[in-house]
Design an enzyme around this catalytic site. Structure first.
Site, short mmCIF file in Angstrom:
data_model
loop_
_atom_site.label_atom_id
_atom_site.label_comp_id
_atom_site.label_asym_id
_atom_site.label_seq_id
_atom_site.Cartn_x
_atom_site.Cartn_y
_atom_site.Cartn_z
N TYR A 54 35.65 45.28 28.13
CA TYR A 54 34.32 45.41 28.54
C TYR A 54 34.17 46.24 30.00
O TYR A 54 35.08 45.92 30.71
CB TYR A 54 33.64 44.17 28.68
CG TYR A 54 32.44 43.72 27.94
CD1 TYR A 54 31.48 44.48 28.03
CD2 TYR A 54 32.50 42.91 26.71
CE1 TYR A 54 30.10 44.50 27.59
CE2 TYR A 54 31.32 42.77 26.16
CZ TYR A 54 30.25 43.55 26.30
OH TYR A 54 29.09 43.34 25.62
N GLU A 56 31.36 47.31 31.80
CA GLU A 56 29.90 47.69 32.56
C GLU A 56 29.88 48.10 33.73
O GLU A 56 30.75 47.79 34.52
CB GLU A 56 28.98 46.53 32.56
CG GLU A 56 28.44 45.90 31.25
CD GLU A 56 27.47 44.69 31.05
OE1 GLU A 56 27.58 44.12 32.02
OE2 GLU A 56 27.15 44.39 30.01
N ASP A 200 17.40 69.18 25.00
CA ASP A 200 18.20 68.42 24.16
C ASP A 200 18.87 69.17 23.20
O ASP A 200 18.47 69.83 22.34
CB ASP A 200 17.36 67.53 23.30
CG ASP A 200 17.99 66.48 22.32
OD1 ASP A 200 19.13 66.54 22.00
OD2 ASP A 200 17.09 65.60 21.75
N THR A 226 24.20 65.11 21.77
CA THR A 226 25.07 64.33 20.88
C THR A 226 26.36 64.96 20.94
O THR A 226 26.47 66.15 21.23
CB THR A 226 24.75 64.36 19.34
OG1 THR A 226 24.69 65.51 18.87
CG2 THR A 226 23.43 63.66 19.22
N LYS A 229 27.86 66.63 16.42
CA LYS A 229 27.35 67.66 15.64
C LYS A 229 28.15 68.88 15.92
O LYS A 229 29.29 68.93 15.48
CB LYS A 229 25.67 67.94 15.96
CG LYS A 229 25.06 66.63 15.59
CD LYS A 229 23.59 66.68 15.68
CE LYS A 229 22.82 65.10 15.46
NZ LYS A 229 21.35 65.51 15.73
N ARG A 235 31.01 60.04 17.08
CA ARG A 235 29.39 59.80 17.21
C ARG A 235 29.08 59.22 18.32
O ARG A 235 29.67 58.07 18.92
CB ARG A 235 29.18 58.73 15.89
CG ARG A 235 27.58 58.43 15.53
CD ARG A 235 27.50 57.93 14.18
NE ARG A 235 28.01 59.05 13.27
CZ ARG A 235 27.42 60.12 12.83
NH1 ARG A 235 25.96 60.24 13.25
NH2 ARG A 235 27.50 61.07 12.05
C1 LIG Z 1 20.55 64.41 16.02
C2 LIG Z 1 19.55 64.62 17.20
C3 LIG Z 1 19.21 63.50 18.11
C4 LIG Z 1 19.68 61.96 17.84
O1 LIG Z 1 21.18 61.76 17.71
P1 LIG Z 1 21.43 60.38 17.02
O2 LIG Z 1 22.97 60.22 17.60
O3 LIG Z 1 21.06 60.37 15.57
O4 LIG Z 1 20.60 59.25 17.78
C5 LIG Z 1 18.34 63.91 19.24
N1 LIG Z 1 17.89 64.80 19.17
C6 LIG Z 1 18.26 65.81 18.53
C7 LIG Z 1 17.74 67.15 18.87
C8 LIG Z 1 19.06 65.75 17.41
O5 LIG Z 1 19.09 66.85 16.48
#
Ligand SMILES: *Cc1c(COP(=O)(O)O)cnc(C)c1O
Length: 419
Positions: A54, A56, A200, A226, A229, A235
């Site tokens: 933990y 935090e 994003d 993220t 990807k 993840r």
């Molecule tokens: C995949 C994605 C997310 C969310 O990611 P998670 O890990 O699935 O919550 C947010 N914004 C965009 C543009 C994405 O493609």
């Protein structure tokens, strides 16, 4: 790679599921644009005792004892991410993309504040203001769209809407958009109306880190991504911002949104960032884009309608309306043919999101397997044959066999041979 000796003995039921999923990942062509295969090193980092801790708080300022060593892992992840993206400040604790975005909104907005985001059926993400998502419920999202003729974001329209609506924040980023984003223009528009800029880059982070697509980090106030990807890590997610916003981002993540960070995952993020800093990753990112471009060309030459006429990144959205099947039917047929894809809306989709008109195809995972242009032509043939024969089960299983043979020639790096 892990041999799962203990798991097999302790829980054969779950082990059997894992083995079957390994076989599926190994034998099928993974063309879901948001997926990838992590390296064995990333996998091993996730399976460490760091999960027991933990912690935090932040390195040097924790609410629990015994974090001297954990601090090093988190700091390594942050330092590498800063280097990768040229960021002034990085928070590596967000558990995933949507919670990261929630933290960004929480840091900059009050409930009810107005935000501009790309509409979902035009390629945006649920967390960019869709009415069923927390973002759409808590904040007053106004959506911009792509130009129906070009399939590209129309920056003059974005400016018009921004001037009319005076949003507090402008979000740029997408889940199903195949073109470069004009970050600098977004920044200018935001400056005109006094809005924060939030990028994003969940989908393209790996391509940006490799220098193959333009980087919003030096241009925008705050950037989330993220890590699982195109970045090919575990993840999770990170948030990057200018130093002036560091405190409010950190406070929004913890204690604002989350409790304890997932230290094993943060260590795996560090490993993935280390991999992305190496020259081979640049070659990888370049090949991802090449493969996507060739796939778009091959499909267009077979009379498929690719939204925006091609791609600048790792994905393409293909409209199936002229092929007499829906996106969902295409997804199911391709699944039977051993090719995983995701159904996708097309701009101004006349069909509902659960059964939209298109499919989204991506090349990050197949490129990790070493697939290049010559195989892409073969894959385009298989995709086309599966779509044309979507009701012919025996034809679909023939294609599945061919895909399986292709996959056997391009094993997932570091994986043992699947029986
Ligand atoms: C995949 C994605 C997310 C969310 O990611 P998670 O890990 O699935 O919550 C947010 N914004 C965009 C543009 C994405 O493609």
């Amino acid at each position: 790679m892990l041999n799962y000796q203990n798991l097999s003995q302790a829980d054969p039921e779950i082990m059997a599921v894992v083995r079957r999923e390994m076989a599926r990942q190994s034998e099928e062509l993974e063309m879901i644009a948001s997926e990838n295969y992590v390296s064995p090193a990333v996998l091993e980092a996730m399976a460490t005792v760091l999960t027991n801790k933990y912690s935090e708080g932040y390195p040097g300022h924790r609410y629990y004892g015994g974090n001297q060593i954990i601090d090093e892992a988190e700091s390594l992840a942050a330092t590498r991410a800063k280097k990768l993206f040229g960021a002034e400040h990085v928070n590596v604790q967000p558990l995933s993309g949507s919670p990261a975005n929630a933290a960004v909104y929480f840091a900059f907005l009050k409930p009810g504040d107005k935000v501009l985001g790309l509409k979902l059926d035009h390629g945006g993400h649920l967390s960019h203001g869709h009415p069923v998502n927390f973002s759409g419920l808590l904040y007053n999202f106004v959506q911009y769209e792509v130009n129906p003729a070009t399939g590209r974001i129309d920056m003059d329209r974005v400016r018009q809407i921004a001037r009319r609506e005076k949003p507090k924040m402008i979000v740029a980023g997408f889940s199903a958009y195949a073109r470069e984003i004009e970050w600098e223009k977004f920044r200018e528009i935001a400056a005109e109306v006094g809005a924060f800029t939030f990028a994003d880059i969940a989908h393209t982070a790996g391509l940006i880190a490799a220098g193959e697509m333009s980087n919003p980090v030096p241009i925008f106030d705050v950037v989330s991504t993220t890590t699982h990807k195109t970045l090919r890590g575990p993840r999770g997610a990170i948030i990057m911002c200018r130093e002036e916003f560091a405190k409010r981002i950190d406070r929004a993540v913890f204690p604002g949104m989350q409790g304890g960070p997932h230290d094993h995952i943060n260590a795996a993020k560090a490993v993935a960032f280390g991999e992305a800093l190496r020259p081979e990753f640049k070659d990888y990112a370049r090949q991802v884009i090449k493969n996507a471009r060739v796939l778009a060309e091959e499909l267009i030459s077979r009379d498929y309608r690719v939204i925006s006429g091609g791609t600048d990144n790792h994905l393409l959205v293909v409209d199936m309306s002229n092929r007499n099947l829906s996106g969902q039917e295409a997804e199911i047929a391709l699944d039977k043919a051993g090719i995983s894809v995701s159904r996708s809306t097309i701009p101004n989709d006349p069909k509902p999101p659960l059964n939209p008109s298109g499919v989204r195809l991506g090349t990050p995972a197949i490129t990790t397997r070493g697939i290049k242009e010559p195989q892409i032509k073969f894959i385009a043939d298989c995709l086309d044959a599966a779509v044309q024969n979507h009701q012919n089960e025996s034809r679909l299983s023939e294609i599945r066999e061919k895909i399986k043979e292709l996959c056997a020639l391009f094993p997932i790096p570091g994986w043992p041979a699947q029986k």
